[in-house]
Scaffold this active site. Structure first.
Site, PDB file in Angstrom:
ATOM      1  N   GLY A  36       3.017  14.013  14.343  1.00 54.69           N
ATOM      2  CA  GLY A  36       4.030  12.753  14.602  1.00 54.69           C
ATOM      3  C   GLY A  36       4.989  13.103  15.758  1.00 54.69           C
ATOM      4  N   HIS A  37       5.227  14.293  15.998  1.00 54.90           N
ATOM      5  CA  HIS A  37       6.040  14.738  16.916  1.00 54.90           C
ATOM      6  C   HIS A  37       5.351  14.844  18.279  1.00 54.90           C
ATOM      7  CE1 HIS A  37       8.276  17.048  13.588  1.00 54.90           C
ATOM      8  NE2 HIS A  37       9.196  16.193  14.011  1.00 54.90           N
ATOM      9  N   GLN A  61      24.173  16.277  10.242  1.00 56.12           N
ATOM     10  CA  GLN A  61      23.601  15.192   9.630  1.00 56.12           C
ATOM     11  C   GLN A  61      22.986  15.652   8.004  1.00 56.12           C
ATOM     12  OE1 GLN A  61      20.522  15.029  12.800  1.00 56.12           O
ATOM     13  NE2 GLN A  61      19.080  14.495  11.286  1.00 56.12           N
ATOM     14  N   SER A 187       5.699  14.360   8.010  1.00 54.63           N
ATOM     15  CA  SER A 187       6.951  14.597   7.895  1.00 54.63           C
ATOM     16  C   SER A 187       7.330  16.037   7.688  1.00 54.63           C
ATOM     17  CB  SER A 187       7.745  13.825   6.832  1.00 54.63           C
ATOM     18  OG  SER A 187       8.862  14.377   6.612  1.00 54.63           O
ATOM     19  N   SER A 188       7.954  16.732   8.146  1.00 46.90           N
ATOM     20  CA  SER A 188       8.349  18.058   8.106  1.00 46.90           C
ATOM     21  C   SER A 188       8.730  18.516   6.673  1.00 46.90           C
ATOM     22  CB  SER A 188       9.407  18.710   8.916  1.00 46.90           C
ATOM     23  OG  SER A 188       9.388  18.419  10.363  1.00 46.90           O
TER      24      SER A 188
HETATM   25  N1  LIG Z   1       4.918  10.802  11.183  1.00 43.92           N
HETATM   26  C1  LIG Z   1       5.420  10.596  12.299  1.00 43.92           C
HETATM   27  N2  LIG Z   1       5.015   9.648  13.308  1.00 43.92           N
HETATM   28  C2  LIG Z   1       5.928   9.348  14.285  1.00 43.92           C
HETATM   29  N3  LIG Z   1       6.983   9.944  14.643  1.00 43.92           N
HETATM   30  C3  LIG Z   1       7.621  10.642  13.693  1.00 43.92           C
HETATM   31  C4  LIG Z   1       6.809  11.139  12.436  1.00 43.92           C
HETATM   32  N4  LIG Z   1       7.406  11.916  11.795  1.00 43.92           N
HETATM   33  C5  LIG Z   1       8.586  12.599  12.270  1.00 43.92           C
HETATM   34  N5  LIG Z   1       8.642  11.615  13.584  1.00 43.92           N
HETATM   35  C6  LIG Z   1       9.827  11.439  14.689  1.00 43.92           C
HETATM   36  O1  LIG Z   1      10.040  12.579  15.287  1.00 43.92           O
HETATM   37  C7  LIG Z   1      11.314  12.695  15.625  1.00 43.92           C
HETATM   38  C8  LIG Z   1      11.938  14.054  15.154  1.00 43.92           C
HETATM   39  O2  LIG Z   1      11.816  13.978  13.469  1.00 43.92           O
HETATM   40  P1  LIG Z   1      12.095  15.064  12.895  1.00 43.92           P
HETATM   41  O3  LIG Z   1      12.257  16.340  13.542  1.00 43.92           O
HETATM   42  O4  LIG Z   1      13.068  14.713  11.837  1.00 43.92           O
HETATM   43  O5  LIG Z   1      10.541  15.273  12.011  1.00 43.92           O
HETATM   44  P2  LIG Z   1      10.300  14.626  10.495  1.00 43.92           P
HETATM   45  O6  LIG Z   1       8.955  15.235  10.305  1.00 43.92           O
HETATM   46  O7  LIG Z   1      10.526  13.271  10.342  1.00 43.92           O
HETATM   47  O8  LIG Z   1      11.302  15.633   9.790  1.00 43.92           O
HETATM   48  P3  LIG Z   1      12.083  15.241   8.111  1.00 43.92           P
HETATM   49  O9  LIG Z   1      10.757  15.634   7.187  1.00 43.92           O
HETATM   50  O10 LIG Z   1      13.138  16.110   8.193  1.00 43.92           O
HETATM   51  O11 LIG Z   1      12.296  13.830   8.157  1.00 43.92           O
HETATM   52  C9  LIG Z   1      12.104  11.579  15.112  1.00 43.92           C
HETATM   53  O12 LIG Z   1      12.063  10.306  15.999  1.00 43.92           O
HETATM   54  C10 LIG Z   1      11.090  10.945  14.135  1.00 43.92           C
HETATM   55  O13 LIG Z   1      11.412   9.697  13.878  1.00 43.92           O
HETATM   56  C1  LIG Z   2      16.986  12.368  15.906  1.00 44.49           C
HETATM   57  C2  LIG Z   2      17.355  13.854  15.459  1.00 44.49           C
HETATM   58  C3  LIG Z   2      16.614  14.877  16.394  1.00 44.49           C
HETATM   59  C4  LIG Z   2      18.816  13.867  15.412  1.00 44.49           C
HETATM   60  O1  LIG Z   2      19.087  15.307  15.007  1.00 44.49           O
HETATM   61  C5  LIG Z   2      16.729  13.860  14.024  1.00 44.49           C
HETATM   62  O2  LIG Z   2      17.443  12.921  13.183  1.00 44.49           O
HETATM   63  C6  LIG Z   2      15.232  13.541  13.735  1.00 44.49           C
HETATM   64  O3  LIG Z   2      14.690  14.692  13.921  1.00 44.49           O
HETATM   65  O4  LIG Z   2      14.998  12.487  13.478  1.00 44.49           O
HETATM   66  N1  BAL Z   3      14.127  12.744  10.516  1.00 40.38           N
HETATM   67  C1  BAL Z   3      15.100  12.499   9.855  1.00 40.38           C
HETATM   68  C2  BAL Z   3      16.170  13.408   9.976  1.00 40.38           C
HETATM   69  C3  BAL Z   3      16.745  13.929   8.808  1.00 40.38           C
HETATM   70  O1  BAL Z   3      16.391  13.498   7.669  1.00 40.38           O
HETATM   71  O2  BAL Z   3      17.733  14.483   8.600  1.00 40.38           O
END
Ligand SMILES: Nc1ncnc2c1ncn2[C@@H]1O[C@H](COP(=O)(O)OP(=O)(O)OP(=O)(O)O)[C@@H](O)[C@H]1O
Ligand SMILES: CC(C)(CO)[C@@H](O)C(=O)[O-]
Ligand code: BAL
Length: 280
Positions: A36-37, A61, A187-188
């Site tokens: 996703g990232h 946050q 998602s992480s």
């Molecule tokens: N599956 C995904 N598809 C597209 N973008 C994503 C996806 N997962 C995360 N992102 C985007 O990556 C960016 C960084 O998100 P973050 O590092 O919090 O990852 P995350 O996998 O969402 O982590 P968490 O599990 O903590 O929510 C944000 O803009 C988030 O919306």
């Molecule tokens: C946008 C962001 C990097 C801000 O800490 C976080 O909320 C995330 O990873 O989605």
């Molecule tokens: N991607 C969202 C970051 C958070 O849950 O803190």
């Protein structure tokens, strides 16, 4: 890829690119990078000459009882992945760099209304932390464009509102959610799931799809659909937090058939809180 671990190094890199007339795209993350990232990075390349990412697990946050300490930190693998996706630079600040006076006395940015709903209602202070850190990162990096995932739909709406309200000269790109083959949004935090929970997890997206199909078929008792969906989530092993059929822009609860809608959901499997959404 240049790894920048100080504000001075970041500013020097940005100045070099700007003086060369290059357009800069920014991808903020909390690390533990997945596809996703990397999709955000790939899309960022389509909008700019240079792509810079940040990895910062932002303490502001996280709530007191949330997973700040155990949040996965995998910097070496993240650097390898970003290098493979041709990111040009990575900013890796510490909490002391971002919040030198401490969180208690830190000035903050808050987006009213949008920030109070859904995840904002369940995670007090969460979006204040997000909008504050993203403002600081925007001021440090000063990108032309920044990419955010639609997986965090409410976060994306809040960032767009903040950019408008505070006149940041930055174009915000929303990137569609990358999913596993079984539909689970990457998602992480998926890494926290046990093997059994990982089997249960795709039900969240399946229920979103069922509710979308019901709305498209003409069902318009949205509150009843929400209640039914929460019961189905519970039957699938989740503890639902919210399941809301909302207006795509205001994110307030949808009331009538001709509003553009998005279904927003958060639910826990064990101690792991998952979110997902689907536009209708
Ligand atoms: N599956 C995904 N598809 C597209 N973008 C994503 C996806 N997962 C995360 N992102 C985007 O990556 C960016 C960084 O998100 P973050 O590092 O919090 O990852 P995350 O996998 O969402 O982590 P968490 O599990 O903590 O929510 C944000 O803009 C988030 O919306
Ligand atoms: C946008 C962001 C990097 C801000 O800490 C976080 O909320 C995330 O990873 O989605
Ligand atoms: N991607 C969202 C970051 C958070 O849950 O803190």
């Amino acid at each position: 890829m240049n790894i920048l671990d100080s504000v001075a190094a970041l500013r020097a890199q940005m100045t070099t690119w700007r003086q060369a007339g290059e357009r800069i795209a920014f991808v903020p993350t909390m690390g533990n990078l997945h596809d996703g990232h990397f999709k955000l990075v790939d899309i960022a390349h389509q909008h700019a000459d240079r792509v810079i990412c940040s990895i910062f697990v932002n303490p502001m946050q996280f709530g007191k009882n949330e997973d700040l300490d155990k949040y996965p930190r995998t910097l070496d693998a993240d650097i390898a992945g970003l290098t493979a996706h041709q990111a040009d630079a990575l900013f890796t600040p510490t909490p002391a760099i971002m919040y030198p006076r401490g969180l208690e006395v830190q000035s903050y940015v808050e987006v009213p209304l949008l920030g109070d709903l859904h995840c904002g209602a369940s995670r007090a202070g969460h979006f204040r932390g997000v909008s504050t850190v993203v403002s600081k990162l925007f001021n440090l990096v000063q990108p032309d464009v920044a990419c955010f995932g639609q997986k965090d739909y409410q976060q994306l709406a809040i960032i767009r509102q903040m950019v408008t309200d505070l006149s940041f000269p930055i174009e915000i790109i929303g990137v569609p959610t990358e999913r596993a083959a079984d539909g689970l949004a990457l998602s992480s935090r998926n890494g926290y799931l046990s093997a059994e929970q990982r089997q249960q997890a795709p039900a969240l997206y399946q229920i979103l799809q069922q509710v979308k199909a019901a709305i498209v078929a003409g069902q318009h008792d949205y509150r009843a659909l929400e209640q039914q969906a929460k019961a189905e989530l519970t039957a699938a092993g989740f503890r639902p937090d919210y399941f809301n059929i909302s207006h795509q822009q205001t994110l307030t609860l949808a009331q009538n058939a001709n509003e553009p809608k998005v279904i927003l959901a958060a639910a826990a499997l064990g101690n792991t809180r998952l979110i997902d959404n689907l536009e209708v």
